[in-house]
Each structure stands twice: as structure tokens, then as C-alpha cells.
Design a protein around this motif. Structure first.
Motif, mmCIF file in Angstrom:
data_model
loop_
_atom_site.group_PDB
_atom_site.id
_atom_site.type_symbol
_atom_site.label_atom_id
_atom_site.label_comp_id
_atom_site.label_asym_id
_atom_site.label_seq_id
_atom_site.Cartn_x
_atom_site.Cartn_y
_atom_site.Cartn_z
ATOM 1 N N TYR A 165 -18.156 -79.871 -12.606
ATOM 2 C CA TYR A 165 -17.167 -79.230 -11.375
ATOM 3 C C TYR A 165 -16.040 -79.504 -11.562
ATOM 4 O O TYR A 165 -15.235 -80.319 -12.358
ATOM 5 N N GLY A 166 -15.249 -78.170 -11.350
ATOM 6 C CA GLY A 166 -13.874 -77.987 -11.914
ATOM 7 C C GLY A 166 -13.311 -76.736 -11.761
ATOM 8 O O GLY A 166 -13.916 -75.946 -10.902
ATOM 9 N N ALA A 167 -12.328 -76.380 -12.673
ATOM 10 C CA ALA A 167 -11.679 -75.087 -12.502
ATOM 11 C C ALA A 167 -10.746 -74.827 -13.755
ATOM 12 O O ALA A 167 -10.659 -75.783 -14.633
ATOM 13 N N ASP A 168 -10.202 -73.589 -13.645
ATOM 14 C CA ASP A 168 -9.040 -72.996 -14.594
ATOM 15 C C ASP A 168 -7.921 -73.815 -14.283
ATOM 16 O O ASP A 168 -7.541 -73.765 -13.201
ATOM 17 N N TYR A 169 -7.289 -74.429 -15.286
ATOM 18 C CA TYR A 169 -6.244 -75.424 -14.945
ATOM 19 C C TYR A 169 -5.113 -74.642 -15.773
ATOM 20 O O TYR A 169 -5.258 -74.690 -16.975
ATOM 21 N N ASN A 170 -3.983 -74.307 -15.061
ATOM 22 C CA ASN A 170 -2.935 -73.555 -15.688
ATOM 23 C C ASN A 170 -1.527 -74.425 -15.382
ATOM 24 O O ASN A 170 -0.675 -73.941 -14.789
ATOM 25 N N PRO A 171 -1.261 -75.775 -15.932
ATOM 26 C CA PRO A 171 -0.263 -76.643 -15.805
ATOM 27 C C PRO A 171 1.025 -76.050 -16.285
ATOM 28 O O PRO A 171 1.889 -76.166 -15.709
ATOM 29 N N GLU A 172 0.996 -74.919 -17.151
ATOM 30 C CA GLU A 172 2.202 -74.356 -17.720
ATOM 31 C C GLU A 172 2.831 -73.318 -16.591
ATOM 32 O O GLU A 172 4.241 -73.229 -16.840
ATOM 33 N N GLN A 173 2.103 -73.246 -15.679
ATOM 34 C CA GLN A 173 2.985 -72.473 -14.580
ATOM 35 C C GLN A 173 3.654 -73.489 -13.695
ATOM 36 O O GLN A 173 4.173 -72.882 -12.652
ATOM 37 N N TRP A 174 3.555 -74.652 -13.587
ATOM 38 C CA TRP A 174 3.992 -75.744 -12.752
ATOM 39 C C TRP A 174 5.112 -76.962 -13.417
ATOM 40 O O TRP A 174 4.791 -76.942 -14.776
ATOM 41 N N PRO A 175 5.911 -77.340 -12.612
ATOM 42 C CA PRO A 175 6.858 -78.299 -13.346
ATOM 43 C C PRO A 175 6.047 -79.323 -13.673
ATOM 44 O O PRO A 175 5.003 -79.731 -12.906
ATOM 45 N N ARG A 176 6.445 -80.490 -14.508
ATOM 46 C CA ARG A 176 5.674 -81.675 -14.767
ATOM 47 C C ARG A 176 5.545 -82.466 -13.692
ATOM 48 O O ARG A 176 4.445 -83.353 -13.680
ATOM 49 N N ASP A 177 6.520 -82.583 -12.894
ATOM 50 C CA ASP A 177 6.055 -83.495 -11.631
ATOM 51 C C ASP A 177 4.813 -83.238 -10.822
ATOM 52 O O ASP A 177 4.291 -84.184 -10.159
ATOM 53 N N VAL A 178 4.439 -81.797 -11.044
ATOM 54 C CA VAL A 178 3.120 -81.526 -10.210
ATOM 55 C C VAL A 178 1.964 -81.969 -11.081
ATOM 56 O O VAL A 178 0.924 -82.151 -10.517
ATOM 57 N N TRP A 179 1.818 -82.133 -12.324
ATOM 58 C CA TRP A 179 0.939 -82.248 -13.260
ATOM 59 C C TRP A 179 -0.043 -83.753 -12.788
ATOM 60 O O TRP A 179 -1.067 -83.734 -12.639
ATOM 61 N N ARG A 180 0.836 -84.662 -12.561
ATOM 62 C CA ARG A 180 0.240 -86.050 -12.021
ATOM 63 C C ARG A 180 -0.343 -86.077 -10.813
ATOM 64 O O ARG A 180 -1.584 -86.745 -10.701
ATOM 65 N N GLU A 181 0.406 -85.345 -9.916
ATOM 66 C CA GLU A 181 -0.263 -84.932 -8.792
ATOM 67 C C GLU A 181 -1.897 -84.286 -8.774
ATOM 68 O O GLU A 181 -2.630 -84.636 -8.119
ATOM 69 N N ASP A 182 -1.695 -83.207 -9.471
ATOM 70 C CA ASP A 182 -2.938 -82.546 -9.734
ATOM 71 C C ASP A 182 -4.096 -83.526 -10.286
ATOM 72 O O ASP A 182 -5.065 -83.471 -10.034
ATOM 73 N N ALA A 183 -3.651 -84.399 -11.338
ATOM 74 C CA ALA A 183 -4.771 -85.461 -11.827
ATOM 75 C C ALA A 183 -5.425 -86.221 -10.516
ATOM 76 O O ALA A 183 -6.527 -86.458 -10.770
ATOM 77 N N ARG A 184 -4.495 -86.649 -9.846
ATOM 78 C CA ARG A 184 -4.769 -87.425 -8.801
ATOM 79 C C ARG A 184 -5.897 -86.663 -7.811
ATOM 80 O O ARG A 184 -6.878 -87.165 -7.365
ATOM 81 N N LEU A 185 -5.461 -85.343 -7.504
ATOM 82 C CA LEU A 185 -6.338 -84.856 -6.650
ATOM 83 C C LEU A 185 -7.519 -84.235 -7.320
ATOM 84 O O LEU A 185 -8.697 -83.839 -6.702
ATOM 85 N N MET A 186 -7.693 -84.148 -8.711
ATOM 86 C CA MET A 186 -8.866 -83.623 -9.428
ATOM 87 C C MET A 186 -9.783 -84.982 -8.976
ATOM 88 O O MET A 186 -11.015 -84.673 -8.849
ATOM 89 N N ASN A 187 -9.272 -86.157 -9.173
ATOM 90 C CA ASN A 187 -10.030 -87.230 -9.033
ATOM 91 C C ASN A 187 -10.581 -87.149 -7.523
ATOM 92 O O ASN A 187 -11.851 -87.460 -7.216
ATOM 93 N N GLU A 188 -9.772 -86.936 -6.764
ATOM 94 C CA GLU A 188 -10.309 -86.892 -5.102
ATOM 95 C C GLU A 188 -11.404 -85.996 -5.052
ATOM 96 O O GLU A 188 -12.148 -86.198 -4.113
ATOM 97 N N ALA A 189 -11.103 -84.772 -5.768
ATOM 98 C CA ALA A 189 -12.179 -83.812 -5.359
ATOM 99 C C ALA A 189 -13.519 -83.896 -6.221
ATOM 100 O O ALA A 189 -14.326 -82.872 -6.141
ATOM 101 N N GLY A 190 -13.600 -84.809 -7.177
ATOM 102 C CA GLY A 190 -14.682 -85.000 -8.092
ATOM 103 C C GLY A 190 -14.542 -84.234 -8.919
ATOM 104 O O GLY A 190 -15.767 -83.835 -9.733
ATOM 105 N N VAL A 191 -13.503 -83.563 -9.473
ATOM 106 C CA VAL A 191 -13.604 -82.507 -10.798
ATOM 107 C C VAL A 191 -13.837 -83.442 -12.160
ATOM 108 O O VAL A 191 -13.115 -84.577 -12.300
ATOM 109 N N ASN A 192 -14.559 -82.884 -12.750
ATOM 110 C CA ASN A 192 -14.797 -83.653 -14.250
ATOM 111 C C ASN A 192 -14.469 -82.946 -15.390
ATOM 112 O O ASN A 192 -14.645 -83.420 -16.756
ATOM 113 N N LEU A 193 -14.357 -81.718 -15.228
ATOM 114 C CA LEU A 193 -13.876 -80.606 -16.309
ATOM 115 C C LEU A 193 -12.852 -79.802 -15.872
ATOM 116 O O LEU A 193 -13.150 -79.121 -14.728
ATOM 117 N N VAL A 194 -12.144 -79.130 -16.562
ATOM 118 C CA VAL A 194 -11.333 -78.074 -16.465
ATOM 119 C C VAL A 194 -11.116 -77.270 -17.652
ATOM 120 O O VAL A 194 -11.098 -77.822 -18.734
#
Length: 695
Positions: free
Chosen positions: A12-41
């Protein structure tokens, strides 16, 4: 090499394009991935310009950081080779690397997939980047899979430049060996086209009138193979450096340009990008067709839904969102049809660029206020209880015969009528699904031993090997249903003489004297054995039975009284022929009769219900999905069912709410005949169609 068990459940997951976002968003992304049950990007698909900002200069710092962050949060990576979209510097450095259209227009920078697949320097840069990425991340603990390029052939499936012309000539020399053999295969005695030197041969660019048909057909074959060389180039590097890491590239369902029968053999697992239109009356039919094709391409192996939209896309004229609940039920459909992975494009909806209005798991409004987020998060949690499905198999007693050579050949110009293959395939597929059948898609020369019934909606191009395969299938007791304008040409697009349908005349017990294509909007009347008269479209034929039994006749025009539908006993089997494009309910009635005659269990399924059966640990699971947004369904089920992972079904009557999914497990085989829809509108059966049921 690919082991779904290593993922611990459904991917379960998605295409992930962190290069489109500032670094401070990346850690929030990782937290939300855990919340959504994402196991692969899927990571780095469109990152070439950042990873190699100048020729031969690489910058992996940001990617290192993201890989480490994802691993820290338990999220695996389907790492891309980043070759899907060359950086602008490559087009500037090599102007001839940009692809050329059939009209001679060289395309320009600003989109994606801007490359000529034959360009040697482009290939070398692709190889070099792939090797750099493979070596750098070979031992990284987050790496779970390789994602090679992206959606090959989505925008450029043919390039007509001089470099491709050279490769085409080399491909032809490999195929034919001599110019005499090529001239014979291409029929160049027609229109003074005989070639005396390989250099005289060109791609089928824009010409004064129809280009040579066999030239066009070979060009389509070459173009698919030429792009496949690009894929193989990267895979060779990846398997050299990381032989234990599985490799995939994302397919696009029934994509016209690439022969996926060939391509699938080169992958460790098939993956699919699927974007059915939510505004269609039955989006699940197109989705289901693509899902079943993906499962079939590697002999029933489970596959990955690599991309889908969480809600709306951005590239149609009118982009409908997925209504609440539709995303979940379509994902259940993918699982029922053999998927072991469910992923999206993309994780976070973009702020800029051409796809900024394409939905993401995290929408522009943010997760807290987003209906889409609540749905994808809930599905991620639900999937934890469905891990067992990754070990299920989807077995079919019915197959639809499909191949790209026939598709390309049928839709070449200069035909009796402009026929399109996919509407016919979809129509036959919908009829079979409406009879409760799992459906495989098979190559014409594949082993047919697992099937009781094979449907060939159209087989315009039929090789001797394919015809022999079908002959042996029917002779051995199988049931074949063949649509009109089949068996007409061989692999070189040369007509089989002596009466159509060529090499299948004895199997079908008939020969066709001539065709009478209908004009758009025109119909022709067909009388069925029960006396009912229906209006057929597109096509009529003058059919001469030669042992076949007539099941329906034309009643209009000069072919009135002639056979329209036949059945022929051949060996231990039966072969049906349909000489026109029959109404949907008549086609369904004919297919029902053939299935019953072949002893295949069936039930009547309304369009709003997607019904599939999978096999799991010696038991069978009945997947029941109501794909209608507002109308519930009441079903009567066989006795002895229990909800997957739950209690016994207390009653044989189950109510499916709109967009609901029920998974009912039975010990042994499901009694499909006992499945009844109690509140559906009347469906076509053999009596309404006026067609007999053999045996």
C-alpha cells in the motif's frame, strides 16, 4: 524473485515526489504514511534533472536523506531509475535525441518522455545513471524493488527519425535475412514497391496515400521491440548490480503501442497504472479488463496496481472525482482480480506543474479536512485484515484471446470497414462477466489446456500456429466462439485464399463468400431460432455452412436467409461463429448457451455487481462488489459461507449497500449456480435471446 510475503501483507502506497517540497514537509510525510498504513512508495521517477544536474555530475544528497527517513519510519522504497524524463541539458547537448513524428516534426522540451529510443548517446546516459543509482543504493535497507523508467510508450511509442529508420532496417535484416524474403513478405510487387537495397527502406512516414500494410505492421512490431531494448538495457545493469532485487515497469492496460505479452516476460512482477473514468456508467468494466490482462500476462501471477487516482485526474476534458466509497470498492476489485499491491499517483498533490490538479492521498486542503485522506487512511487500515488475499489465486475456465499483432493489423488503413478491436473485446468481456465468469486473456499461441471455453471477439490476423492451437483445442473437447472478420490474413497481412475465415474453415464448418459492412448508424435484422428478430450493427457476411448448424439468419438485403450465427461440432468440441455485431443481450444469451453446453457453472450478474471467485488455502472466496453509487443489491448465496476472517453468514440473503464489498469464504468450491440477485432488473437469458442451449 518477487515474493509478496516479504512485504508482510498487501502493498500500500503511492508515487512520492519529495523533491517538489521543502525538507520540513518530508518528516511530516513519513509520519502521515505511518498513519495511513503505507508500506511502500515509488521514489525518484522524475528526478533525473536533480540527480544529474549537469552531464556526468551527480547529486544524491537529498535522495540519501529521503531513503534514510523512509527506512526510519518502516516504509520501503520502489526506487526508480529516474530515466523517464530526460533533463533539458540532454536535449540541448543532443538535439537529435528528440523524437520525430510521422509528419517530420521534431518535438520540443517542456513535457516528459522527450527521447528517441534509438539515440546512442541517450542510451549511454540512461545506462550510466542507472548504474550510479544501482551501485549507490544496492545495500540500502529501504530498497525493496526497482521501478524502471515509467509508463513506456505513454506519449512516444513511435519515433520516425533517421536513427530509428536505421534501427528499423537492422531489425528487418534480423527478421527476414534477405531482401527477397522481405519483398515477398511485404508484397512489394504491388505499386512498384520492390526494394533493391536496404537503404531504400524507410519508416511508414506520412505518404501520398496508404503506406504498405505489412510495412506498417512490421513498424509497429519494431517500435515495441525498440523501446523494449531500452528497458532491457536498464534491467541488465540492475540485475548485474542487485540480482536479488525484483524489477518492474508500470504498464498501461490495453496500451496500443507496446506488445505486453513480450514485455511481461522481462519483469519479475507485472505492475499497472489504471485510471477508469468515474463518470462512465460502468468504470469497473474497463478497470476489470485491465486487471485481468495483468494477471494473465504472467500466467496467473499476482500483480501490483502501481498507480490509480485517489479521486480526480487532471488530463480529461472533464475530470470527475471519485464519489465517496468508489475508490475503496475499485481497490477491492483489484484484489479480487489478483492484485497484491494498491498504490496511487501520488502521495501529495502537487502545487505546480501540469499535474497540480491531479488528486493525491494528501490533498491541497491537507489531511485534517480531506474526505479523500479519510478514505485512503481507512483503506490502509482495512488492508491489514486482508493480507491472506496475497496468497489467493484467480482461476478461470474461460479465456478471451487477445494479441497486439491482431490489434495493429485490424486497425491499419485500407480495410473493408474501419473496425475497432477494443469495443468488441469490451462487449464480449462484459457479457462473460455478466455470467459470473472469471476471465483470462490469452495469446493465440498460448497453452489452452486450462480452459473449457475460448472467446475470440476478432481474430483478423491469425497465424498458422494460432489456428492449429484453436483446432487442437476444439478437437480435444473445448468450446470456441469466434467473431466476424476473423482468420482473414496471416502474420504478413496476406489474405488466406479459398474462402474466409481461412485456416479455421474446417473448425467452424463454413466458408464466407463476401462481407457487407454496414454504414455508421445502419442496422441489419437477424432472426434467432426462437423467432425473435434483433438489430445487428457494423457488419454482415454471406456465409455458406459446410457442416455447421445455423442458429440465426439475416432477414434483410441480398444476404437475407443466409446464416448469421452458426455452431459446428468438430472433434469432441463445439465451434460457434458470429457473422455480425449482435446486441449485447443476444451475445450474452449465445455465450450462456455455449457455457452451459461446456458444463461451466454460471449465474446472472447485473452490471452494478462485480463478482469474482478466488481460491485460498483449498477454500474459495466469493468477492461481491456493488459498484453503484446509490442502489443497494440483495443477493441469495449458497449455504455454508462465512465472511473472510469473520463469522458464518447468518442468512443466505445478503444486502449489499452502494459501493459495498463482501468477501464470503466457502469450504471447497462456490456453488455459483446458487448465487442469485433478488432485486435486479430482468437480464437477458437464453429464452430472451432465442438461442438454444446445447446438450
Amino acid at each position: 524473485m518477487f515474493d509478496i510475503k516479504s512485504f508482510g501483507g498487501v502493498i500500500y502506497g503511492a508515487d512520492y515526489n519529495p523533491e517538489q517540497w521543502p525538507r520540513d514537509v518530508w518528516r511530516e510525510d513519513a509520519r502521515l504514511m505511518n498513519e495511513a498504513g503505507v508500506n511502500l512508495v515509488s521514489l525518484g521517477i522524475f528526478s533525473w534533472a536533480l540527480l544529474e544536474p549537469r552531464p556526468g555530475e551527480y547529486d544524491f544528497g537529498w535522495l540519501d536523506e529521503v531513503m534514510d527517513l523512509l527506512h526510519e519510519h518502516g516504509v520501503g522504497v520502489n526506487l526508480a531509475t529516474a530515466t523517464a524524463s530526460p533533463p533539458p541539458w540532454l536535449s540541448l547537448k543532443y538535439p537529435d535525441s528528440k523524437p520525430v513524428t510521422a509528419d517530420g516534426v521534431r518535438l520540443e522540451v517542456g513535457g516528459r518522455q522527450l527521447y528517441c529510443p534509438s539515440h546512442a548517446a541517450f542510451r549511454e546516459h540512461v545506462r550510466a545513471l542507472t548504474r550510479q543509482i544501482a551501485r549507490r543504493y544496492a545495500a540500502h535497507p529501504a530498497l525493496r524493488m526497482w521501478h524502471v523508467n515509467n509508463e513506456y510508450g505513454c506519449h512516444i511509442d513511435q519515433c520516425y527519425c533517421g536513427l530509428c529508420a536505421e534501427n528499423f532496417r537492422a531489425w528487418l535484416r534480423g527478421k527476414y535475412g534477405t531482401l527477397d524474403a522481405l519483398n515477398a513478405a511485404w508484397g512489394t510487387a504491388f505499386w512498384s514497391q520492390r526494394y533493391g537495397d536496404w537503404a531504400e527502406i524507410q519508416p511508414p512516414r506520412r505518404a501520398p496515400t496508404y503506406p504498405n500494410p505489412t510495412q506498417q505492421l512490421d513498424w509497429r512490431r519494431f517500435s515495441s521491440d525498440n523501446i523494449l531494448e531500452l528497458y532491457r538495457l536498464e534491467v541488465e545493469v540492475l540485475r548485474e548490480v542487485t540480482p536479488e532485487i525484483p524489477v518492474t515497469t508500470n504498464f498501461l492496460g490495453f496500451l496500443p503501442g507496446l506488445d505486453y505479452h513480450k514485455w511481461a516476460r522481462e519483469e519479475d512482477v507485472v505492475s499497472l497504472d489504471a485510471y477508469p473514468d468515474p463518470s462512465d456508467a460502468a468504470p469497473h468494466l474497463d478497470a476489470g479488463m485491465s486487471y485481468d490482462l495483468m494477471r494473465s500476462l504472467r500466467g496467473g501471477q499476482r500483480w501490483i496496481l502501481m498507480e490509480q487516482a485517489p479521486s480526480a485526474v487532471n488530463w480529461r476534458q472533464h475530470n470527475a472525482p471519485k464519489r465517496p466509497g468508489l475508490m475503496r470498492v475499485l481497490n477491492h476489485q483489484a484484489l479480487a482480480h489478483g492484485a497484491s499491491g494498491l498504490m496511487y499517483f501520488q502521495w501529495r498533490a502537487s502545487r505546480a506543474g501540469a499535474e497540480k490538479y491531479h488528486s493525491g492521498m494528501v490533498q491541497h486542503v491537507g489531511p485534517e479536512r480531506s474526505r479523500v485522506w479519510r478514505e485512503v487512511r481507512a483503506l490502509g487500515q482495512e488492508l491489514k485484515s486482508l493480507s491472506a488475499l496475497t496468497g489467493a489465486s484467480v482461476r478461470s475456465r474461460v479465456a478471451v484471446m487477445f494479441d497486439w499483432d491482431n490489434w495493429w493489423a485490424l486497425e491499419l488503413d485500407s480495410k473493408p470497414s474501419a473496425l475497432k478491436l477494443m469495443p468488441l473485446v469490451r462487449k464480449w468481456y462484459a457479457a462473460l462477466r455478466g455470467l459470473g465468469q472469471n476471465v483470462d486473456f490469452v495469446h493465440p499461441e498460448a497453452d489452452l489446456g486450462a480452459y473449457d471455453v475460448v472467446a475470440l471477439p476478432n481474430g483478423y490476423l491469425l497465424t498458422a500456429g494460432a489456428a492449429g492451437n484453436l483446432r487442437a483445442f476444439v478437437q480435444g473437447g473445448g468450446t470456441l466462439l469466434t467473431g466476424f472478420f476473423s482468420g482473414i490474413v496471416d502474420e504478413h497481412e496476406h489474405v488466406q485464399l479459398g474462402g474466409y475465415p481461412g485456416l479455421l474453415r474446417d473448425v467452424l464448418g463454413l466458408w464466407v463468400e463476401e462481407w457487407a459492412p454496414l454504414q455508421p448508424g445502419e442496422t441489419t435484422a437477424v432472426r434467432l431460432e426462437g423467432g425473435e428478430e434483433v438489430q445487428a450493427t457494423q457488419w454482415a457476411e454471406v456465409i455458406h455452412p459446410d457442416g455447421a448448424q445455423v442458429l440465426a439468419t439475416f432477414t434483410e438485403d441480398y444476404y437475407a436467409g443466409g446464416a448469421a450465427v452458426t455452431r459446428h461440432a468438430f472433434g469432441a468440441g463445439q465451434a460457434y461463429y458470429l457473422g455480425s455485431d449482435l446486441p449485447q443481450y443476444t451475445l450474452a444469451g449465445l455465450l450462456e448457451g455455449a457455457l452451459r453446453g461446456a458444463g461451466v457453472p454460471l449465474c446472472h450478474v447485473p452490471e452494478q455487481l462485480d463478482l469474482s471467485v478466488s481460491t485460498l488455502d483449498g477454500a474459495q472466496v466469493l468477492h461481491l462488489l456493488n459498484v453503484h453509487p446509490t442502489r443497494p443489491l440483495t443477493l441469495r448465496l449458497p449455504e455454508g459461507g462465512a465472511r473472510l476472517g469473520g463469522d458464518d453468514v447468518s442468512s443466505q440473503t445478503v444486502v449489499l449497500a452502494p459501493y459495498a464489498a463482501e468477501l464470503i469464504r466457502f469450504r471447497g468450491e462456490v456453488d455459483l449456480v446458487a448465487v442469485q440477485v433478488l432485486d435486479q432488473e430482468p437480464v437477458a437469458d437464453k429464452r430472451q435471446a432465442g438461442l438454444p442451449v446445447p446438450g
